[in-house]
Design a protein around this motif. Sequence first.
Motif, PDB file in Angstrom:
ATOM      1  N   VAL A  62       0.857  -1.229  -0.117  1.00  0.00           N
ATOM      2  CA  VAL A  62      -0.088  -0.019  -0.070  1.00  0.00           C
ATOM      3  C   VAL A  62       0.919   1.376  -0.079  1.00  0.00           C
ATOM      4  CG1 VAL A  62      -1.768   1.205   1.241  1.00  0.00           C
ATOM      5  CG2 VAL A  62      -1.804  -1.003   1.291  1.00  0.00           C
ATOM      6  N   SER A  63       2.013   1.190   0.766  1.00  0.00           N
ATOM      7  CA  SER A  63       2.964   2.393   0.719  1.00  0.00           C
ATOM      8  C   SER A  63       3.578   2.497  -0.750  1.00  0.00           C
ATOM      9  CB  SER A  63       4.017   2.266   1.689  1.00  0.00           C
ATOM     10  OG  SER A  63       3.378   2.154   2.964  1.00  0.00           O
ATOM     11  N   GLY A  66       0.540   4.261  -2.297  1.00  0.00           N
ATOM     12  CA  GLY A  66       0.614   5.538  -1.784  1.00  0.00           C
ATOM     13  C   GLY A  66       1.790   6.529  -2.584  1.00  0.00           C
ATOM     14  N   TRP A  70       0.577   9.674  -4.810  1.00  0.00           N
ATOM     15  CA  TRP A  70       1.301  11.093  -4.301  1.00  0.00           C
ATOM     16  C   TRP A  70       1.863  11.766  -5.280  1.00  0.00           C
ATOM     17  CZ3 TRP A  70       1.012  14.565  -0.689  1.00  0.00           C
ATOM     18  CH2 TRP A  70       1.885  15.366  -0.164  1.00  0.00           C
TER      19      TRP A  70
ATOM     20  N   THR B  37      -6.833  10.991   2.191  1.00  0.00           N
ATOM     21  CA  THR B  37      -6.424   9.568   2.191  1.00  0.00           C
ATOM     22  C   THR B  37      -4.842   9.323   2.513  1.00  0.00           C
ATOM     23  OG1 THR B  37      -7.901   9.360   0.628  1.00  0.00           O
ATOM     24  CG2 THR B  37      -6.742   7.307   1.035  1.00  0.00           C
ATOM     25  N   LEU B  38      -4.243  10.309   1.853  1.00  0.00           N
ATOM     26  CA  LEU B  38      -2.647   9.957   2.070  1.00  0.00           C
ATOM     27  C   LEU B  38      -2.248  10.781   3.155  1.00  0.00           C
ATOM     28  CD1 LEU B  38      -1.291  10.200  -1.610  1.00  0.00           C
ATOM     29  CD2 LEU B  38      -1.573   8.022  -0.276  1.00  0.00           C
ATOM     30  N   ALA B  46      -6.136   2.000   7.405  1.00  0.00           N
ATOM     31  CA  ALA B  46      -5.457   2.841   6.401  1.00  0.00           C
ATOM     32  C   ALA B  46      -4.233   3.436   6.726  1.00  0.00           C
ATOM     33  CB  ALA B  46      -6.530   3.948   5.770  1.00  0.00           C
ATOM     34  N   LEU B  50      -0.562   2.668   5.176  1.00  0.00           N
ATOM     35  CA  LEU B  50       0.207   3.835   4.396  1.00  0.00           C
ATOM     36  C   LEU B  50       1.405   4.316   5.313  1.00  0.00           C
ATOM     37  CD1 LEU B  50      -2.723   6.037   3.104  1.00  0.00           C
ATOM     38  CD2 LEU B  50      -0.730   5.061   1.880  1.00  0.00           C
ATOM     39  N   PHE B  53       4.929   4.713   3.798  1.00  0.00           N
ATOM     40  CA  PHE B  53       4.779   5.779   2.902  1.00  0.00           C
ATOM     41  C   PHE B  53       4.977   7.071   3.659  1.00  0.00           C
ATOM     42  CE2 PHE B  53       1.982   9.092   1.294  1.00  0.00           C
ATOM     43  CZ  PHE B  53       2.728   9.594   0.331  1.00  0.00           C
ATOM     44  N   ARG B  54       4.012   7.316   4.637  1.00  0.00           N
ATOM     45  CA  ARG B  54       4.182   8.573   5.508  1.00  0.00           C
ATOM     46  C   ARG B  54       5.507   8.844   6.289  1.00  0.00           C
ATOM     47  NH1 ARG B  54      -2.041   8.832   8.136  1.00  0.00           N
ATOM     48  NH2 ARG B  54      -3.014   8.912   6.280  1.00  0.00           N
TER      49      ARG B  54
END
Lengths: 240, 62
Positions: A62-63, A66, A70, B37-38, B46, B50, B53-54
């Motif tokens: 999912v990352s 994402g 982005w 969402t992101l 969620a 993520l 990514f965050r």
Amino acid sequence: MLFAYLKRGLLAGGVAGIAYGLFMAAVANPLVGYLEHAQHGHAHSHGPAAESVVAESTTALVSIGGGLLWAVFLGGCFGIGLYLFEPALPGRSTGRRLSLAGSGFLTVSAVPWLVLPPSAPGAEQLLTVTTQFLLYGGLVVLGAAVAASGVAAYNRLVGRHRWLAVAGGIGPILAAAVLLPAVTPTIVRHPELSTELLTAYQAMVVLSQGSIWLCIATTFGWLQRRTRHESTATDPQPAT
Amino acid sequence: MTSQSDTVADRIETTRAEIAPTTALAIFGFGAAITFTLVVLQEPLAHESLHNFRHAAGIVCH
């Protein structure tokens, strides 16, 4: 016209997103995982319950998605922003695209990071999530103002001397970079990470986000040149 | 040919004439949905998905 720019921006964002997704898969995912496990068994700032909600492979996948989304989003913003602000940006076509990419990076990432630095896993946040988001929103506005004043200073001085104008354009950015960390307290702590590791981690974050913007600007320029060649070949008088 | 002599006000004017308010709203809504969402969404499923990514993108998450 706006749609042409938006489409080009989204495409450029897609290209940057594929590159960034690969980077997530190859570098960022393993690194975040490593940092997380290296600090396991100590203070859990995320809480042990939260970690078991999703499998690690899901988080990795999912990352990556994402990251792709982005970059596509940033590309779309870049396209719309370039269409609206193109006449006011300094330089010719490439200079304009690069200065907009730089402004975008300053607004979305760099200026907010001066107060809320990128946090590695295991960070201790001294503020609540809501306060952080409000602060982030304010810093985005501030970042946009810094970028805009840099552009305005450049445009005002460019008639006199080119290097004076460049210095004038960089001035507000330097001022923000020196002043903001000096006047704001530290609100993110990494008690369990060595300074070197944290610096390396934050450098990776800064460089990867900067690369996304650079990639978007470059790909956008390439797409624009290609469309121009095509339209001059097939359609000598495009509608205005 | 893109004219190099127009101004930001011209561009905004052209956009206003070219794009229906509903379309503009749709584009804006889509962008807002992605941002939400992101960047903002705190719902555990969620949020945890993520997570990497965050951290990697330097987004203020938790």
